[in-house]
Design a protein around this motif. Structure first.
Motif, PDB file in Angstrom:
ATOM      1  N   THR A  44       0.831  -1.203   0.000  1.00 22.51           N
ATOM      2  CA  THR A  44       0.000   0.000   0.000  1.00 22.51           C
ATOM      3  C   THR A  44       0.866   1.254   0.000  1.00 22.51           C
ATOM      4  OG1 THR A  44      -1.770  -1.207   1.119  1.00 22.51           O
ATOM      5  CG2 THR A  44      -1.872   1.197   1.210  1.00 22.51           C
ATOM      6  N   VAL A  92      -0.333   4.401   5.799  1.00 22.93           N
ATOM      7  CA  VAL A  92      -1.077   3.273   6.355  1.00 22.93           C
ATOM      8  C   VAL A  92      -1.363   3.495   7.838  1.00 22.93           C
ATOM      9  CG1 VAL A  92      -1.025   0.796   6.851  1.00 22.93           C
ATOM     10  CG2 VAL A  92      -0.191   1.645   4.651  1.00 22.93           C
ATOM     11  N   ASP A 101      -6.907   1.577   0.876  1.00 20.22           N
ATOM     12  CA  ASP A 101      -7.466   0.952   2.081  1.00 20.22           C
ATOM     13  C   ASP A 101      -8.645   1.801   2.536  1.00 20.22           C
ATOM     14  OD1 ASP A 101      -5.652  -1.091   2.051  1.00 20.22           O
ATOM     15  OD2 ASP A 101      -4.360  -0.256   3.599  1.00 20.22           O
ATOM     16  N   GLU A 154      -9.916  -2.011   7.518  1.00 14.20           N
ATOM     17  CA  GLU A 154      -8.566  -1.882   6.968  1.00 14.20           C
ATOM     18  C   GLU A 154      -7.836  -0.709   7.605  1.00 14.20           C
ATOM     19  OE1 GLU A 154      -8.795  -3.462   2.395  1.00 14.20           O
ATOM     20  OE2 GLU A 154      -9.762  -1.529   2.828  1.00 14.20           O
ATOM     21  N   ARG A 155      -8.550   0.383   7.770  1.00 14.46           N
ATOM     22  CA  ARG A 155      -7.941   1.577   8.354  1.00 14.46           C
ATOM     23  C   ARG A 155      -7.611   1.368   9.831  1.00 14.46           C
ATOM     24  NH1 ARG A 155      -8.530   6.250   5.048  1.00 14.46           N
ATOM     25  NH2 ARG A 155      -9.654   5.752   3.152  1.00 14.46           N
ATOM     26  N   THR A 167      -4.410  -4.412   4.339  1.00 13.18           N
ATOM     27  CA  THR A 167      -5.355  -4.499   3.232  1.00 13.18           C
ATOM     28  C   THR A 167      -6.123  -5.805   3.360  1.00 13.18           C
ATOM     29  OG1 THR A 167      -3.884  -3.213   1.827  1.00 13.18           O
ATOM     30  CG2 THR A 167      -5.579  -4.516   0.714  1.00 13.18           C
ATOM     31  N   PRO A 196      -4.154  -7.721  -0.862  1.00 16.60           N
ATOM     32  CA  PRO A 196      -3.793  -8.050   0.522  1.00 16.60           C
ATOM     33  C   PRO A 196      -2.576  -8.973   0.575  1.00 16.60           C
ATOM     34  CG  PRO A 196      -6.048  -8.760   0.010  1.00 16.60           C
ATOM     35  CD  PRO A 196      -5.416  -8.302  -1.255  1.00 16.60           C
TER      36      PRO A 196
END
Length: 149
Positions: free
Chosen positions: A43, A62, A70, A75-76, A81, A102
């Motif tokens: 990511t 991230v 994401d 996910e957050r 992911t 992912p």
């Protein structure tokens, strides 16, 4: 025809990135996937590619939960992911559809779905941890579907 490029270290400080792209027909759209084991930097690499292409004004992080790909709440919160996500940008006269996949083994089916539509893939290997079991799994998935390699 297969074109293989090795990205400079400045684009992928966390690991080694390998970009292999198959060219199909005369279309200018390429579906490129980012594949690797969990926490390899997929990511983060996606965010930097979007920034370099001018698709975003600032790269998301991230850990901050503000990345483009994401988008699910879970996910957050978890910083991983879970669901493959696509975004696109222009690069040197071509349209690139970038798919962030992912890396966790529990979401392998998401990688399997994504590699079916890829023209090429960026395989990221963490420079410190090296290739892990899931790295080899996602690479086999891409090769099995006629992907890069």
């Amino acid at each position: 025809m297969v074109v293989r490029l090795v990205l400079p270290a400045t684009l992928c400080r966390r690991g080694v990135c390998r970009l292999s792209t198959r060219l199909f027909g005369s279309g200018n759209t390429r579906n490129v996937g980012i594949i690797a084991h969990i926490d390899a930097g997929k990511t983060t690499t996606t965010e930097r590619m979007l920034l370099l292409a001018g698709a975003v004004h600032a790269a998301g992080e991230v850990d901050s939960g503000d990345t483009v790909t994401d988008f699910l709440e879970q996910e957050r919160e978890r910083g991983i992911t879970i669901q493959s996500a696509a975004t696109s940008f222009g690069w040197r006269g071509a349209a690139v559809s970038l798919i962030d996949t992912p890396g966790h083994i529990d979401f392998t089916v998401e990688v399997e779905r994504a590699v079916r539509v890829l023209d090429g893939a960026v395989l990221i290997v963490d420079a410190v941890a090296g290739a892990q079991a899931q790295t080899e799994t996602v690479w086999r998935q891409a090769r099995r579907r006629g992907g890069p390699g």
